[in-house]
Design a protein around this motif. Sequence first.
Motif, PDB file in Angstrom:
ATOM      1  N   LEU A 347      -7.021   8.396   2.226  1.00 50.97           N
ATOM      2  CA  LEU A 347      -6.080   8.025   3.278  1.00 50.97           C
ATOM      3  C   LEU A 347      -5.205   6.856   2.831  1.00 50.97           C
ATOM      4  O   LEU A 347      -3.981   6.880   3.028  1.00 50.97           O
ATOM      5  CB  LEU A 347      -6.826   7.658   4.558  1.00 50.97           C
ATOM      6  CG  LEU A 347      -5.959   7.104   5.703  1.00 50.97           C
ATOM      7  CD1 LEU A 347      -4.940   8.138   6.159  1.00 50.97           C
ATOM      8  CD2 LEU A 347      -6.827   6.646   6.868  1.00 50.97           C
ATOM      9  N   TYR A 348      -5.805   5.845   2.244  1.00 50.67           N
ATOM     10  CA  TYR A 348      -5.038   4.683   1.787  1.00 50.67           C
ATOM     11  C   TYR A 348      -4.038   5.079   0.696  1.00 50.67           C
ATOM     12  O   TYR A 348      -2.877   4.647   0.719  1.00 50.67           O
ATOM     13  CB  TYR A 348      -5.971   3.589   1.269  1.00 50.67           C
ATOM     14  CG  TYR A 348      -6.436   2.631   2.336  1.00 50.67           C
ATOM     15  CD1 TYR A 348      -5.811   1.406   2.523  1.00 50.67           C
ATOM     16  CD2 TYR A 348      -7.510   2.948   3.169  1.00 50.67           C
ATOM     17  CE1 TYR A 348      -6.241   0.516   3.500  1.00 50.67           C
ATOM     18  CE2 TYR A 348      -7.942   2.071   4.154  1.00 50.67           C
ATOM     19  CZ  TYR A 348      -7.305   0.861   4.310  1.00 50.67           C
ATOM     20  OH  TYR A 348      -7.720  -0.015   5.292  1.00 50.67           O
ATOM     21  N   VAL A 349      -4.493   5.896  -0.243  1.00 53.06           N
ATOM     22  CA  VAL A 349      -3.609   6.319  -1.336  1.00 53.06           C
ATOM     23  C   VAL A 349      -2.466   7.169  -0.792  1.00 53.06           C
ATOM     24  O   VAL A 349      -1.297   6.960  -1.143  1.00 53.06           O
ATOM     25  CB  VAL A 349      -4.401   7.100  -2.408  1.00 53.06           C
ATOM     26  CG1 VAL A 349      -3.441   7.730  -3.419  1.00 53.06           C
ATOM     27  CG2 VAL A 349      -5.391   6.192  -3.107  1.00 53.06           C
ATOM     28  N   TRP A 350      -2.795   8.121   0.099  1.00 50.54           N
ATOM     29  CA  TRP A 350      -1.754   8.986   0.634  1.00 50.54           C
ATOM     30  C   TRP A 350      -0.764   8.192   1.493  1.00 50.54           C
ATOM     31  O   TRP A 350       0.444   8.424   1.443  1.00 50.54           O
ATOM     32  CB  TRP A 350      -2.362  10.131   1.448  1.00 50.54           C
ATOM     33  CG  TRP A 350      -1.319  10.972   2.122  1.00 50.54           C
ATOM     34  CD1 TRP A 350      -1.160  11.180   3.449  1.00 50.54           C
ATOM     35  CD2 TRP A 350      -0.265  11.704   1.478  1.00 50.54           C
ATOM     36  NE1 TRP A 350      -0.084  11.993   3.689  1.00 50.54           N
ATOM     37  CE2 TRP A 350       0.494  12.331   2.485  1.00 50.54           C
ATOM     38  CE3 TRP A 350       0.105  11.882   0.144  1.00 50.54           C
ATOM     39  CZ2 TRP A 350       1.601  13.127   2.216  1.00 50.54           C
ATOM     40  CZ3 TRP A 350       1.214  12.676  -0.132  1.00 50.54           C
ATOM     41  CH2 TRP A 350       1.953  13.290   0.889  1.00 50.54           C
ATOM     42  N   THR A 351      -1.268   7.219   2.259  1.00 53.82           N
ATOM     43  CA  THR A 351      -0.375   6.372   3.058  1.00 53.82           C
ATOM     44  C   THR A 351       0.560   5.583   2.156  1.00 53.82           C
ATOM     45  O   THR A 351       1.760   5.464   2.450  1.00 53.82           O
ATOM     46  CB  THR A 351      -1.189   5.403   3.940  1.00 53.82           C
ATOM     47  OG1 THR A 351      -2.054   6.158   4.791  1.00 53.82           O
ATOM     48  CG2 THR A 351      -0.275   4.538   4.791  1.00 53.82           C
ATOM     49  N   ALA A 352       0.040   5.054   1.058  1.00 53.71           N
ATOM     50  CA  ALA A 352       0.877   4.316   0.103  1.00 53.71           C
ATOM     51  C   ALA A 352       1.958   5.232  -0.488  1.00 53.71           C
ATOM     52  O   ALA A 352       3.116   4.823  -0.649  1.00 53.71           O
ATOM     53  CB  ALA A 352       0.017   3.723  -1.011  1.00 53.71           C
ATOM     54  N   VAL A 353       1.579   6.472  -0.792  1.00 54.84           N
ATOM     55  CA  VAL A 353       2.546   7.441  -1.323  1.00 54.84           C
ATOM     56  C   VAL A 353       3.641   7.715  -0.299  1.00 54.84           C
ATOM     57  O   VAL A 353       4.836   7.736  -0.634  1.00 54.84           O
ATOM     58  CB  VAL A 353       1.835   8.759  -1.718  1.00 54.84           C
ATOM     59  CG1 VAL A 353       2.863   9.856  -2.020  1.00 54.84           C
ATOM     60  CG2 VAL A 353       0.933   8.540  -2.921  1.00 54.84           C
TER      61      VAL A 353
END
Length: 386
Positions: A347-353
Amino acid sequence: MALYEYVTQDQLSGFDKYKYSAVDTNPLSVYVMHPFWNSMVKILPTWLAPNLITFTGFMFLVLNFVILSVYDYDFYASADGHVHVPSWVWIAAGLFNFLAYTLDGVDGKQARRTNSSTPLGELFDHGLDSWACVFFVCSMYSVFGRGASGVSVLTLYYLLWVVLFSFILSHWEKYNTGILFLPWGYDLSQVTISIVYIITAVVGVETWYQPVIWNLHYRDFFIIMILGCLFAVTLPMSLYNVSKAYRNNTLKHSSMYEALLPFFSPTLLFILSTLWLSLSPTDILEQQPRIFYLMVGTAFANVTCKLIVCQMSNTRCQPLTWLLLPMAVVVLLVFFGVVQQSEIVVLYVWTAVVVFAHIHYGVSVVKQLSDHFNIFAFSLKKPSSD
């Protein structure tokens, strides 16, 4: 050269012919706020660029979101028995929210005052407004929180979508009629939110614990206000204006399919995000509501900005935004249990993307249009009138 050519040549040609057309009939806006904004804009220096005013207002909302993330990351601070948010934070939140609302009201007046109105200014303004939705909704949520006197994170998720849908409805309306009918709910909600922040600072969050009448709490009126703005005001007025344009034979898109194209990507985003939280093996919304809201709100802003580009350039809206394809892959990974042990990290990685992709899109479009109109986006050195 722009960082990436997001705006096609057909769209650039459409921007050359664009003329701003908007209707504001809200009594609060017409009789109270516009006179106030007319007074405020007179004290601004003429060298202050309208786009800089717009960006500053937006950053006040981001600052609210950041400060409340520090003091109330999980939305529990307003619950009984928890360490509450300091009073100065609520005062700052109220002032920042009203400043953001005021700057959003004076940026266009400053543009006309300095003869520096351009289609880029309108796109920049409405594009940031689409992203601002998630910031002021999440910040307001901290007032009531997710305790016994508040609302659940799932309820807030759906309320967030009500706000997002209300926003895109106005631009869908303009996509079909060519006229932006400014929604009544926006002004009412912004003034109300600013007042609630200040009241919270004075009386404390404990005030919201008690029922107002019978068994109705303040959080219930908060929900009623959001739902009422959509179903009693924004939606009926949008449908009326579109049907009126249809009767007058002035609709820009004659077929039902073309008229409803702008809703395809937002609907898919809603389906994907709802599937994610429904299928989540770790109950991701309960664990990381703030980040999940940010991801959804930013993805929505990206979808909406592309619609705004299409309606301003009088070009056809694309039914699918590319950002939703990798998101569908992420949801599939959740569905098959591939990311069960690392869902929060995903979730954190996808939100950053999503955040990076949207910022890249915004910077690229601003630079591309700045080059096209031969202007400086945040300067009055080369004013250009539309």
